[in-house]
Scaffold this active site. Structure first.
Site, PDB file in Angstrom:
ATOM      1  N   GLY A 152       0.870  -1.215  -0.100  1.00 13.85           N
ATOM      2  CA  GLY A 152      -0.030  -0.066   0.147  1.00 13.85           C
ATOM      3  C   GLY A 152       1.009   1.243  -0.048  1.00 13.85           C
ATOM      4  CB  CYS A 181      -2.208  11.004   8.619  1.00 15.02           C
ATOM      5  SG  CYS A 181      -4.037  10.667   8.146  1.00 15.02           S
ATOM      6  CG  HIS A 238      -3.947  15.051   5.873  1.00 17.83           C
ATOM      7  ND1 HIS A 238      -4.100  14.583   4.495  1.00 17.83           N
ATOM      8  CD2 HIS A 238      -4.042  14.137   6.784  1.00 17.83           C
ATOM      9  CE1 HIS A 238      -4.423  13.417   4.714  1.00 17.83           C
ATOM     10  NE2 HIS A 238      -4.433  13.086   5.982  1.00 17.83           N
TER      11      HIS A 238
END
Lengths: 349, 349, 349, 349
Positions: free
Chosen positions: C13, C149, C241
């Site tokens: 991933g 995260c 983010h």
């Protein structure tokens, strides 16, 4: 080793910033002068530039005072080389004036590309075209251009295939927004969209490619004799021009021969030419590559290599896709490599 | 007027939703059955569909109970017509079984497109190909397909030019993500990117186009005799496939003749065929059009017209860009128009 | 120096690839085992991974044969440390089993984050929480987690301000698509769009932040006593983010004190901790920063620093924006830094 | 019924085009004059406008000759009403001059919004504020403004909750690029990015909201007495501003009461006010809505309704997301609705 004194014209745009970024710590070249539009003149570079590069503004130019693009302060006394990232119209006279001053002008603009005595130089492809500057009437100064950004990819796709007798070429582009400069494409126009038009781009690809791939007989350049049909469009991609190419040959060529030609294409000695890629053409065998976000800057490709993929043979044609970094191999990097080549060939005094 | 009873196979995908949306209030057709995958079977349509259309789910299907795609509940007793938006592999047998049941199958899948006795029908282009269903061995049932989404644009660009003796065609596509279905393209793969590969797409464009533009002699279809060279790529656009096309002719053709051919291309009578566009080809003379976000759905184009622009003549070639709405003209709308045409021609019992 | 033998769970991933990429040439850690889902097991890593990283697959793992995530082949005999990038449900039992085996587990999943004896460690922020592993009952093995995260950004925004007596915190996020994994967000859902929902994210931010910023008294962690109100949304950004934060204080604080707290926040010694950033918080004074495409990876920030900007004081509140690299500081990088810290503190045998 | 003669100032921008598009066939208003910048003056509207709207340029204005924004040709003799989409600085004097002429000015600019005798009118919210124009000293002319685009969403989220004694409000925005006009945001700056700054936007939201939600006592407006804390950012979305809102109350309120307040919020009579939405607030109960691409223009919402979703209660707070069409409800549509309201109330002569 002596460092050549460098000026960068149009130093605040995207291509100008690439020049500054690449020349911040160059073994042979040292930035001494930066120009921009009148409203920035007189101010420090770090104060007026809206910096888009990943690495920092080089320390040695942060305090450099900007000169107006059209000022005459730039002279042979303080500069050896000028890299030009000016708008084309503005560039025409300025580049001539600087060459007359005795300065070596390496220009990314298209102002003089099609001049009969100005080469569009790409050392891996047409190194001997550099000799054409001997025909220029500027004394010790001269003008060398690099190609338009999309042309810079196409010629790497065609050069290895020229030995197979090319009849005609079709190219359709997917060009990134950085090719139009910082404010060139409004987001309202390109977000989730494709714009099937880039002013002058198709003509440039058709004319420049034939000149670059032509032969220099010591007097002039004879254009390559195949036809090129270009269609250009803008896509919502930040950096990297993708091109879909079809080449028709006058003879039968196998897929193996074509792939082999791409794979065996030679680069320059990267010790002598620090900006040159080890391997100018990277051939990928994956199904769905090259892609701008994944193949433009990698461990193997720092932006000066062309990636070619999806090579398909149909009869006497070959289809493939090609990816070029439009502001490195397609602009500032190309121009600097040209200067490195001119240096090595003894053209810089 | 009698309303024909309709089933929609694969009713929850993007194309399935387009079928539902378009058939919510159709003058001749009435949805009575919807199928989807096993996990949705037995539940109400409005509860399981992740609805992407602008207009609401039609009231009359909100409560419709989903049937499993592979169930045998769908029969001639309760259905006259089936529109198929199934995945291709699944579609192959199901569509045959339904035709054998006596049902008229209008399929958007590519399972049977290249079958020798199945037409790829586009009424404005090859209306007489519908007669080919007479060769099928299903009794009163039959299968009619519409073309792949990118093919559906290309044929409208070529049909008006066939009279000029086409020698060969080059097409490069900029295809939207909706063409791959709701979950077909991951955002990590396409945001700010171009993917130069769509599985099977180039082959479909090359084969289908020659069949659609071929001639039907009462027995079989003779493919059009020019070559097609297709290169397909995915771009970050929601809806609408843009295509860059070059047509080479065996004769000299003027730009005026070409433009005139596009402009004078006739549509169907929109009273008889409610889904047909008044004007199937919209020719734009603006510099930088057509564009997906601006030309796909307009007052003049509800998604069933093709927009053609940037027509440029070079020698015996013509270049142009073309835009097609991939889920309307390229999928559900095309299939429904085919059913309307079959109805008018007396093929529906 | 001895190299610790590393296993990476869920190595194909996006976060798994980050682990592989970062550990390809680590001074203390050496990859010896990679796991993935059953269908990849038994095949070479380079053959089955769809590689998204900029640098190449490290040579030493290209030929590594993938082990099934759930296989028991991973044992203390061949491994010292495991980094886990598994899906949360799968991770729960596997991580416990490995700890029982005596392996040091550094997990990026949220399976055990809120366990009473498992720290959510961020060495620059709550280094002493590592002692909590002494309360675990796994013998020499243990589990250390890093935060979610978006939490990993928020805590860096709050830690320097805790000395000013925080009353409550409001945070609204602009989260990138890579946070949802390779196929996590379909392009049809996010292109030109914002999705105001990320499953479980708001709860994670609210709970994890209070635990991380809480105090460890030698026995247990006492949560920080201020309230956190989180609203999370996905935006069409590849990586990074961004968070809009308001902190209300119980006392009066000046803008200067706040900026000074951010600026003076200390990092770790980067010689001892190779993955640690020199400067964990970068304060920007520019009008319109931080921005994902421009501030995430720079010469000063290799993805482990947080960028804070637009600090505005209003009464007893402060507003600011903050940017965190979600797959580096927010995932794989955080986990590796935790292992480096545990090594230095003598927790690795 | 008499049609009022309309002028549109700044008719070529995005908001100007919205005005033209909406007023092309209005029952009470008829466009007679269009203004734009000096370089467009004297030319036909259809020749100079770069038209972004889905519907065609209305037939009756295609040939309208553009007047320079600053010309004095616009007078009470030929105009009854002016809609202003001018840049703010330009608007200040022009709007005053037109009001002095006796013209009813409905302005989308912020030039006069905070003037003590100028209402920021939203008929569903503060209809009685229209009376404030009686305090203006322009004779029969007057100025009525509508709010800033992001404010126009926020006030619909707060108005139904004012009865519960609001203490303070936190709002963070995800604003579309159309809010900055046609060329307002360069694609290089926003593609795959978020820009956490919109000049003046946070101040506008904070000040305008308190004025709009304040009370008019017949003499002046008393601002609403709760605090608003706004953080504004630009996202790569074409149209639609999404807002994340937290409202803190001074009293305990249940989720049911809040949802009920949103649901029962009344619209205007759409027969009397053609531009008004039937239902100004659409409450969605789906997990992950509202979303710009899916909820902005639907069968139930033609761009004048606000969509509210993800309503979550925490203690004495409520969190929710809200979506507003920034160029319809947030600009041109709002202004036209104000004119319809003024007409009905007898303010237009």
């Amino acid at each position: 080793m002596k460092k050549y004194r460098i000026g960068i014209l149009g130093a605040t745009g995207i291509v100008g910033q690439r020049f500054v970024s690449l020349l911040g710590s160059h073994p042979h070249f040292e930035i001494v002068s930066l120009t921009a539009s009148k409203k920035s003149a007189g101010r420090k570079y770090s104060e007026i530039v809206d910096w888009y590069m990943r690495n920092d503004i080089p320390e040695n130019v942060r305090e450099t005072i900007i000169v107006n693009n059209t000022d005459k302060e730039i002279s042979r006394e303080n500069l050896d080389i000028v890299f030009s990232a000016l708008p084309s119209k503005l560039a025409y006279d300025i580049e001539i004036d600087l060459a007359k001053e005795g300065i070596a002008v390496f220009s990314n603009t298209n102002a003089h590309r099609m001049d009969i005595d100005v080469p569009i130089l790409i050392p891996e492809i047409n190194a001997n075209h550099l000799q054409l500057v001997g025909k220029q009437k500027f004394g010790t100064g001269f003008i060398v251009t690099n190609s338009n950004c999309s042309t810079s990819g196409l010629v790497f796709g065609l050069r290895p295939l020229q030995k197979f007798n090319i009849r005609e070429v079709y190219v359709t582009t997917y060009q990134s927004i950085s090719g139009a400069g910082k404010k060139g494409v409004a987001s309202m126009d390109i977000l989730g969209n494709v714009i099937p038009f880039i002013s002058g781009e198709e003509e440039k690809m058709e004319l420049e490619t034939k000149k670059i791939l032509g032969t220099f007989d010591g007097e002039q350049i004879q254009d390559a004799d195949f036809d090129i049909n270009a269609s250009c469009a803008r896509v919502p991609v930040l950096e990297g021009h993708l091109e879909s190419i079809v080449v028709n040959f006058n003879e039968d060529v196998s897929l193996e021969e074509i792939n082999q030609s791409f794979k065996s294409f030679n680069g320059l000695d990267t010790n002598t030419f620090p900006t040159a890629p080890m391997n100018p053409i990277i051939l990928t065998l994956e199904d769905d590559r090259p892609q701008p976000t994944r193949d433009l800057l990698t461990e193997k490709n720092l932006g000066m290599a062309i990636t070619i993929g999806r090579v398909r043979r149909k009869g006497t044609s070959v289809n493939f896709f090609l990816l070029v970094h439009n502001t490195l191999r397609g602009a500032a990097g190309a121009s600097i490599l040209n200067a490195e080549y001119a240096l090595q060939e003894g053209f810089l005094k």
